[in-house]
Every structure is written in C-alpha cells, then in structure tokens.
Design a protein around this motif. Structure first.
Motif, PDB file in Angstrom:
ATOM      1  N   LEU A 105       0.822  -1.208   0.000  1.00  0.00           N
ATOM      2  CA  LEU A 105       0.000   0.000   0.000  1.00  0.00           C
ATOM      3  C   LEU A 105       0.857   1.261   0.000  1.00  0.00           C
ATOM      4  O   LEU A 105       0.620   2.189  -0.786  1.00  0.00           O
ATOM      5  CB  LEU A 105      -0.922  -0.014   1.225  1.00  0.00           C
ATOM      6  CG  LEU A 105      -1.810   1.218   1.428  1.00  0.00           C
ATOM      7  CD1 LEU A 105      -2.825   1.342   0.294  1.00  0.00           C
ATOM      8  CD2 LEU A 105      -2.519   1.140   2.777  1.00  0.00           C
ATOM      9  N   VAL A 106       1.846   1.305   0.860  1.00  0.00           N
ATOM     10  CA  VAL A 106       2.666   2.512   1.021  1.00  0.00           C
ATOM     11  C   VAL A 106       3.650   2.686  -0.120  1.00  0.00           C
ATOM     12  O   VAL A 106       3.814   3.793  -0.653  1.00  0.00           O
ATOM     13  CB  VAL A 106       3.391   2.474   2.389  1.00  0.00           C
ATOM     14  CG1 VAL A 106       4.424   3.595   2.494  1.00  0.00           C
ATOM     15  CG2 VAL A 106       2.378   2.573   3.522  1.00  0.00           C
ATOM     16  N   LEU A 127      -5.123   7.663   2.484  1.00  0.00           N
ATOM     17  CA  LEU A 127      -5.247   6.212   2.510  1.00  0.00           C
ATOM     18  C   LEU A 127      -6.493   5.826   3.305  1.00  0.00           C
ATOM     19  O   LEU A 127      -6.670   6.252   4.447  1.00  0.00           O
ATOM     20  CB  LEU A 127      -4.017   5.569   3.161  1.00  0.00           C
ATOM     21  CG  LEU A 127      -2.660   5.902   2.525  1.00  0.00           C
ATOM     22  CD1 LEU A 127      -1.531   5.239   3.317  1.00  0.00           C
ATOM     23  CD2 LEU A 127      -2.618   5.462   1.075  1.00  0.00           C
ATOM     24  N   SER A 128      -7.350   5.028   2.687  1.00  0.00           N
ATOM     25  CA  SER A 128      -8.576   4.577   3.328  1.00  0.00           C
ATOM     26  C   SER A 128      -8.486   3.086   3.607  1.00  0.00           C
ATOM     27  O   SER A 128      -8.345   2.282   2.679  1.00  0.00           O
ATOM     28  CB  SER A 128      -9.783   4.873   2.432  1.00  0.00           C
ATOM     29  OG  SER A 128     -10.969   4.386   3.011  1.00  0.00           O
ATOM     30  N   LEU A 129      -8.557   2.727   4.891  1.00  0.00           N
ATOM     31  CA  LEU A 129      -8.488   1.323   5.307  1.00  0.00           C
ATOM     32  C   LEU A 129      -9.876   0.877   5.732  1.00  0.00           C
ATOM     33  O   LEU A 129     -10.319   1.149   6.853  1.00  0.00           O
ATOM     34  CB  LEU A 129      -7.505   1.137   6.467  1.00  0.00           C
ATOM     35  CG  LEU A 129      -6.116   1.778   6.331  1.00  0.00           C
ATOM     36  CD1 LEU A 129      -5.249   1.396   7.531  1.00  0.00           C
ATOM     37  CD2 LEU A 129      -5.449   1.377   5.025  1.00  0.00           C
ATOM     38  N   VAL A 135      -5.663   6.154  -2.107  1.00  0.00           N
ATOM     39  CA  VAL A 135      -5.784   4.709  -2.334  1.00  0.00           C
ATOM     40  C   VAL A 135      -6.739   4.139  -1.294  1.00  0.00           C
ATOM     41  O   VAL A 135      -6.647   4.450  -0.108  1.00  0.00           O
ATOM     42  CB  VAL A 135      -4.425   3.985  -2.232  1.00  0.00           C
ATOM     43  CG1 VAL A 135      -4.596   2.488  -2.540  1.00  0.00           C
ATOM     44  CG2 VAL A 135      -3.393   4.601  -3.162  1.00  0.00           C
ATOM     45  N   SER A 136      -7.652   3.290  -1.755  1.00  0.00           N
ATOM     46  CA  SER A 136      -8.575   2.591  -0.857  1.00  0.00           C
ATOM     47  C   SER A 136      -8.241   1.107  -0.826  1.00  0.00           C
ATOM     48  O   SER A 136      -7.979   0.500  -1.865  1.00  0.00           O
ATOM     49  CB  SER A 136     -10.023   2.765  -1.333  1.00  0.00           C
ATOM     50  OG  SER A 136     -10.417   4.121  -1.275  1.00  0.00           O
ATOM     51  N   THR A 137      -8.267   0.539   0.366  1.00  0.00           N
ATOM     52  CA  THR A 137      -8.069  -0.890   0.522  1.00  0.00           C
ATOM     53  C   THR A 137      -8.933  -1.367   1.689  1.00  0.00           C
ATOM     54  O   THR A 137      -9.639  -0.582   2.302  1.00  0.00           O
ATOM     55  CB  THR A 137      -6.580  -1.219   0.750  1.00  0.00           C
ATOM     56  OG1 THR A 137      -6.370  -2.637   0.629  1.00  0.00           O
ATOM     57  CG2 THR A 137      -6.093  -0.749   2.109  1.00  0.00           C
ATOM     58  N   VAL A 138      -8.908  -2.661   1.969  1.00  0.00           N
ATOM     59  CA  VAL A 138      -9.645  -3.200   3.111  1.00  0.00           C
ATOM     60  C   VAL A 138      -8.761  -4.171   3.885  1.00  0.00           C
ATOM     61  O   VAL A 138      -7.890  -4.843   3.307  1.00  0.00           O
ATOM     62  CB  VAL A 138     -10.943  -3.935   2.702  1.00  0.00           C
ATOM     63  CG1 VAL A 138     -11.946  -2.972   2.092  1.00  0.00           C
ATOM     64  CG2 VAL A 138     -10.667  -5.099   1.781  1.00  0.00           C
ATOM     65  N   PRO A 150      -7.059  -4.363  -3.542  1.00  0.00           N
ATOM     66  CA  PRO A 150      -6.543  -4.817  -4.833  1.00  0.00           C
ATOM     67  C   PRO A 150      -7.173  -4.062  -5.998  1.00  0.00           C
ATOM     68  O   PRO A 150      -8.213  -3.429  -5.862  1.00  0.00           O
ATOM     69  CB  PRO A 150      -6.979  -6.284  -4.881  1.00  0.00           C
ATOM     70  CG  PRO A 150      -8.259  -6.300  -4.111  1.00  0.00           C
ATOM     71  CD  PRO A 150      -8.037  -5.326  -2.985  1.00  0.00           C
ATOM     72  N   SER A 151      -6.479  -4.173  -7.136  1.00  0.00           N
ATOM     73  CA  SER A 151      -7.059  -3.702  -8.381  1.00  0.00           C
ATOM     74  C   SER A 151      -6.906  -4.833  -9.389  1.00  0.00           C
ATOM     75  O   SER A 151      -6.923  -5.991  -9.029  1.00  0.00           O
ATOM     76  CB  SER A 151      -6.391  -2.403  -8.837  1.00  0.00           C
ATOM     77  OG  SER A 151      -7.157  -1.791  -9.840  1.00  0.00           O
ATOM     78  N   GLY A 152      -6.746  -4.469 -10.663  1.00  0.00           N
ATOM     79  CA  GLY A 152      -6.663  -5.509 -11.674  1.00  0.00           C
ATOM     80  C   GLY A 152      -7.788  -5.374 -12.673  1.00  0.00           C
ATOM     81  O   GLY A 152      -8.525  -6.325 -12.936  1.00  0.00           O
TER      82      GLY A 152
END
Length: 365
Positions: free
Chosen positions: A12-13, A90-92, A129-132, A214-216
């Motif tokens: 992420l970072v 950054l969104s967790l 960036v967004s992730t979970v 993730p993306s893709g």
C-alpha cells in the motif's frame, strides 16, 4: 501479527501510494482495520512521512445522517482544508456491519453527497488509495469462514503487480485505439463510444492512475451509450442488497430501469443528479487472483470474467486534457458476469469471449 498484514501495508505505502519523506498522509481507519493501520503507521514512520489518523465508522455516519435535517453546509472548511493540505489519502476499510447505513433515507444520502462534492474533488487531487483489512464482517458478507476469507483477500492483494500491469497493457492499447465497444450476453446488447478516450491500466498504483488495492482492471469513460444491459452479479449498494438490475439506454442516458431486488436503491442513485443517468466508467476485470464473488465492489469488479459499468462520475484520467467528462455526485458500479454466452467487441473485433481474452489459452475465435 500475520506477516501478510505487514506485506499488505508495504504494498500500500510503496507500490500503491508511492509515499515519500515529508508527505502529509491522512489515514482513514475503519473500526476493525486497527491491525493494518498499525502496520501502515510503521511503514509511514520508516519513510519519514507526516501521519494524521482519522476514524471512519458506518455506524457513526448512520447516527449523524439520520439525526440531521438534510440541510448540510457545503464543503465544511475544516474538512476541505484537511483534504487540500494532504499529499496522500489512505482509506483502510474494515467495518463491523457492512449494512450499517441501510436505513438512512435516500434523500438524506443525496443531499450529503452533493454537499461533499468539493471535499471529494480535493481528495481526488491527492495520491489516494482505498483498501480493506480482512474482517469477520466482510467474511460473513462473502459467505466464507474468516480464515478462508483472509486467504482469499491476500491472494488478490499480494500479487505480482508489475507482471499483471504488463498483461493489462494489452487491453489498454486495444481500448485506446478503439472507437466503439459492444457488449453482448444474456439480457445485454449494449454499444458505447470510446473514441478519444484514454484507458487506465489499473495496476493498484497511483503511477498507473489506479487507486484501489486490490485492483486488476482496465477502465475507460464511455459515452453515447445505447441498448440494454443486465447486471446479474448480486451486490450491496448503500447498505442494501441489489440483484438483477436491468438498465435501458438511449442516446447515452438511462431511460428505463428495473431490478429483482433493490429497485428503490437504483432509483435513488438515478435521481441524484443529471449525471447519475449516464455512464462514467466501463471496466474490464482482469485479476485472476479473485476467483469468486464476495459482495464487495472492491474485489468483485476486478474479477476476471466480469465487466462493470458505473453510473455517474467519470475519472479525469480517461479524458483528453481540458475536456470535462460526465459529472455527478455519485459513482456507482454494477457488474455483469461474462463467463458464458458472452462476447466483448471493440470496433467489431471480438476481444473477449466467454471470459477468455484473445491472448489467453482457451479463447474461441
């Protein structure tokens, strides 16, 4: 701590947000994303970034929105200033209840989204960036055991992103050089103009104009949409279940809609503003590490064998410099399965049939 949490934080970072010394970083932390937040904070400290952590809870948002009269101040100064002075956002994600805001009235949602437009735009100007973080609520929503869901999530997140970027570059080239896309599958016969647009190779890094981990996927901003499309992948929108959505387009605009479940939610989205009736995105899923539906748009729209379309806002990265694309307070993705009896054409040439791309084994020309 599971070592994969630290690996997630490092991706992420470093890969996704490209954080550098001196960057002002806002870290939005979901209620159950604490462990990932700790790992990310450590990574940010090692790089000499400036950290401000905030707490993001669906239950808090529900309480606020349900109590409010709906007359929201436009772009509150303190919130706007935070976004404008951030280099990275950054969104967790990782909430306790994926349907926490399900009973917030649609008109309140619409009013709040419209009032936050400037804040959103300022945030989009950062390296966001967004992730979970894999949580039990997400595992339950995906109908998986918690341990099973963690394995699934990390298979999607901890990819060889450089290798996937090289593969997805093939689709980007096809879309960049194309003028018209046609999607045909059961309940779907849709044409979209992509002339003059630029596709994004969404390889989970801001260097690729990609903001999800993730993306893709490879996505672009269509216009001039005509025909009908059925979205047969169940999902949750605004905390409510939505299934088998059918939209009919004429001259780029939705002229009819229906759904087997969640029809009122789709109606609320379409009534947000004029731009909500037009498409802002055509996305093609290419992450083979995502092998099942989880009722989470972050994962499901990236899955191979899927195509998704978004109602509402178009991303500037897909548009010629100086051109304004579709504008809206919403960007709502809907997904269709293209694994069977389906084809994706660009300028009359089949690029994908029954989920297989023309450069993959098993493609039936």
């Amino acid at each position: 701590m599971d070592e994969r949490v630290r690996e997630h934080a490092a991706v992420l970072v470093d890969w996704s947000a490209r954080v550098e010394a001196g960057d002002n970083v806002v870290l939005s932390v979901g209620p159950d994303a604490h462990e990932l937040a700790v790992a990310v904070a450590e990574q940010l400290g090692e790089r000499g970034a400036n950290l401000l952590a905030t707490y993001s809870s669906g239950e808090i948002q529900r309480a606020y929105l349900r109590a409010h009269d709906g007359d929201f101040d436009e772009d509150p100064a303190h919130e706007l200033a935070l976004a404008e002075h951030a280099d990275v956002f950054l969104s967790l994600g990782g909430g306790r209840n994926t349907s926490a805001t399900a009973d917030v009235p649609g008109e309140i949602r619409q009013a709040y989204r419209k009032a936050q437009e400037g804040v959103r735009e300022a945030r989009y100007d950062t390296r966001w960036v967004s992730t979970v973080h894999p949580t039990r609520s997400l595992a339950q929503q995906a109908n998986m055991a918690y341990e099973e869901y963690r394995d699934f999530a990390y298979d999607a997140i901890l990819r060889d992103w450089e290798a996937l970027a090289e593969e997805m570059a093939r689709m980007k080239t096809i879309l960049d050089e194309g003028s018209e896309v046609r999607l045909v599958s059961p309940g779907t016969n849709l044409t979209m103009s992509i002339e003059g647009r630029t596709a994004v190779n969404s390889a989970a890094s801001v260097e690729y104009d990609s903001h999800n981990l993730p993306s893709g996927e490879v996505f672009t901003a269509p216009n001039g949409t005509d025909g009908e499309v059925t979205f047969d992948v169940p999902m949750t929108i605004q905390g409510e279940s939505v299934r088998d959505v059918r939209l009919e387009f004429d001259d780029g605009e939705v002229v009819a809609s229906e759904a087997a479940e969640g029809e009122a939610v789709i109606g609320d989205v379409l009534e947000t503003d004029d731009g909500a009736r037009r498409l802002g995105e055509l996305g093609i899923g290419m992450n083979r590490g995502i092998d099942r539906y989880t009722d989470s748009i972050l994962f499901d729209e990236k899955m191979g064998d899927t195509v998704h379309l978004a109602l509402g806002r178009a991303y500037d990265a897909c548009l010629p410099e100086g051109e304004t694309g579709n504008e809206s307070a919403v960007h709502v993705d809907l997904i269709t399965d293209v694994s069977e009896e389906s084809r994706l054409e660009v300028d009359g040439e089949v690029v994908q049939r029954n989920g297989r791309f023309r450069w993959e084994d098993g493609f039936d020309a």
